[in-house]
Motif scaffolding. Structure first.
Motif, PDB file in Angstrom:
ATOM      1  N   LYS A  83     -36.160  31.439 -58.006  1.00 59.42           N
ATOM      2  CA  LYS A  83     -36.146  32.153 -57.114  1.00 59.42           C
ATOM      3  C   LYS A  83     -34.763  31.997 -56.460  1.00 59.42           C
ATOM      4  CE  LYS A  83     -40.201  33.705 -56.387  1.00 59.42           C
ATOM      5  NZ  LYS A  83     -41.233  33.129 -55.472  1.00 59.42           N
ATOM      6  N   SER A  84     -33.863  31.308 -57.050  1.00 55.96           N
ATOM      7  CA  SER A  84     -32.353  31.056 -56.266  1.00 55.96           C
ATOM      8  C   SER A  84     -31.378  31.619 -57.486  1.00 55.96           C
ATOM      9  CB  SER A  84     -32.079  29.422 -56.119  1.00 55.96           C
ATOM     10  OG  SER A  84     -32.214  28.799 -57.555  1.00 55.96           O
ATOM     11  N   ASN A  85     -31.865  32.638 -58.082  1.00 57.03           N
ATOM     12  CA  ASN A  85     -31.003  33.338 -59.138  1.00 57.03           C
ATOM     13  C   ASN A  85     -30.354  32.598 -59.974  1.00 57.03           C
ATOM     14  OD1 ASN A  85     -31.368  35.773 -57.631  1.00 57.03           O
ATOM     15  ND2 ASN A  85     -29.991  35.441 -56.027  1.00 57.03           N
ATOM     16  N   GLN A  86     -31.015  31.766 -60.635  1.00 62.38           N
ATOM     17  CA  GLN A  86     -30.361  30.942 -61.733  1.00 62.38           C
ATOM     18  C   GLN A  86     -31.569  31.235 -63.213  1.00 62.38           C
ATOM     19  OE1 GLN A  86     -28.535  27.811 -61.696  1.00 62.38           O
ATOM     20  NE2 GLN A  86     -27.855  28.034 -59.513  1.00 62.38           N
ATOM     21  N   VAL A  87     -30.806  31.312 -64.113  1.00 61.35           N
ATOM     22  CA  VAL A  87     -31.636  31.368 -65.181  1.00 61.35           C
ATOM     23  C   VAL A  87     -31.633  30.131 -66.089  1.00 61.35           C
ATOM     24  CG1 VAL A  87     -31.586  32.683 -67.742  1.00 61.35           C
ATOM     25  CG2 VAL A  87     -31.248  33.792 -65.456  1.00 61.35           C
ATOM     26  N   ALA A  88     -32.677  29.733 -66.617  1.00 61.92           N
ATOM     27  CA  ALA A  88     -32.805  28.582 -67.397  1.00 61.92           C
ATOM     28  C   ALA A  88     -32.906  29.197 -68.948  1.00 61.92           C
ATOM     29  CB  ALA A  88     -34.155  27.625 -67.044  1.00 61.92           C
ATOM     30  N   ASN A 155     -31.415  19.054 -59.025  1.00 65.44           N
ATOM     31  CA  ASN A 155     -31.366  19.774 -57.928  1.00 65.44           C
ATOM     32  C   ASN A 155     -29.980  20.775 -57.742  1.00 65.44           C
ATOM     33  OD1 ASN A 155     -30.428  20.527 -54.988  1.00 65.44           O
ATOM     34  ND2 ASN A 155     -32.129  19.341 -54.530  1.00 65.44           N
ATOM     35  N   VAL A 156     -30.348  22.119 -58.087  1.00 62.17           N
ATOM     36  CA  VAL A 156     -29.061  22.998 -58.450  1.00 62.17           C
ATOM     37  C   VAL A 156     -28.191  23.221 -57.333  1.00 62.17           C
ATOM     38  CG1 VAL A 156     -30.005  24.194 -60.281  1.00 62.17           C
ATOM     39  CG2 VAL A 156     -30.508  25.046 -57.965  1.00 62.17           C
ATOM     40  N   GLU A 157     -28.858  22.896 -56.041  1.00 63.87           N
ATOM     41  CA  GLU A 157     -27.908  23.240 -54.837  1.00 63.87           C
ATOM     42  C   GLU A 157     -27.051  21.982 -54.504  1.00 63.87           C
ATOM     43  OE1 GLU A 157     -29.816  25.886 -51.205  1.00 63.87           O
ATOM     44  OE2 GLU A 157     -30.305  23.787 -51.196  1.00 63.87           O
ATOM     45  N   ARG A 158     -27.720  20.734 -54.745  1.00 59.85           N
ATOM     46  CA  ARG A 158     -27.033  19.568 -54.440  1.00 59.85           C
ATOM     47  C   ARG A 158     -26.060  19.119 -55.967  1.00 59.85           C
ATOM     48  NH1 ARG A 158     -31.811  16.166 -51.702  1.00 59.85           N
ATOM     49  NH2 ARG A 158     -32.154  17.410 -49.574  1.00 59.85           N
TER      50      ARG A 158
END
Length: 230
Positions: A83-88, A155-158
């Motif tokens: 939902k945060s525009n990241q692709v795994a 945590n991709v934000e932090r």
């Protein structure tokens, strides 16, 4: 254990489409298109496989990102858009597997294996199951070397990584988040028993609880909530 309450789990309803045509794999989800091209293996690669994944790129309304791996992987196992525009992106190697996170906004790439460094400076040999949290800000995964698996949380934000488990779970076959985004369940299979066991990680308490053995039916249903190509 009692029958599971599946209403507690977060299920990403966005359906992806995967098309394999010749030596090309195309994956689409919303406005995001991933294209991987296969090529004949060369040199030492040829001793392990006839083909490897060569070029990989992701296109979206935010631009285009090239994805490079060294060594080149044998195949693409799955992709999952958060939902945060990241692709795994999960790929298989000659031994083990890798997970790379691609930020569609700025193109930044993070290799999850490098969160756990070995004494020789190399990252972990494999990433098992993984899954994004409901808000897409965190990703949980099984990380370790061949024959071992621990729970990790990023945590991709932090840009902060946490090694969650001291216990070695051998193989983590499924991970599914609860809808509140504060906990997730995962399924472990040990070498000493083929029986699948369910655990819950509570982020507020930073603790893992053993819930009990799973039936084959429950094991299969939880597996369907974990990212993979159909």
């Amino acid at each position: 254990m009692n029958t599971l309450d599946y209403s507690q789990y977060y299920n990403n309803q966005d359906k992806s489409k995967v098309v394999v045509s010749g030596k090309q794999i195309v994956w689409k989800n919303k406005d995001v298109t991933f294209t991987a091209k296969l090529t004949n293996a060369k040199g030492e690669e040829a001793a392990e496989a006839n083909e490897v994944v060569d070029s990989m790129k992701i296109k979206s309304k935010r631009g285009e990102q090239l994805v490079k791996f060294n060594p080149r992987p044998l195949r693409v196992n799955s992709l999952f858009l958060s939902k945060s525009n990241q692709v795994a992106l999960h790929v298989s190697d000659h031994e083990g597997s890798r997970l790379i996170l691609i930020n569609l906004s700025d193109g930044a790439q993070t290799i999850v294996n490098m969160f756990e460094m070995n004494s020789d400076g190399a990252g972990s040999e494999k990433i098992d199951a993984y899954n994004w949290s409901p808000d897409g800000k965190k990703i949980a995964f099984g990380i370790g070397d061949l024959g071992s698996s621990y729970i990790g949380l990023y945590n991709v934000e932090r840009k902060s990584y946490m090694h969650v488990s001291d216990k070695d779970f051998t193989l983590i076959s499924s991970i599914v988040w609860h809808k509140d985004g504060k906990s997730f369940d995962f399924v472990s299979k040990g070498d000493d028993s083929p029986q699948a066991v369910l655990y819950t990680y509570l982020e507020t308490k930073k603790s893992i609880l053993k819930k009990g053995s799973l039936t084959k039916n429950d094991e299969q249903k939880i597996s369907q909530l974990t990212p993979k190509f159909d």
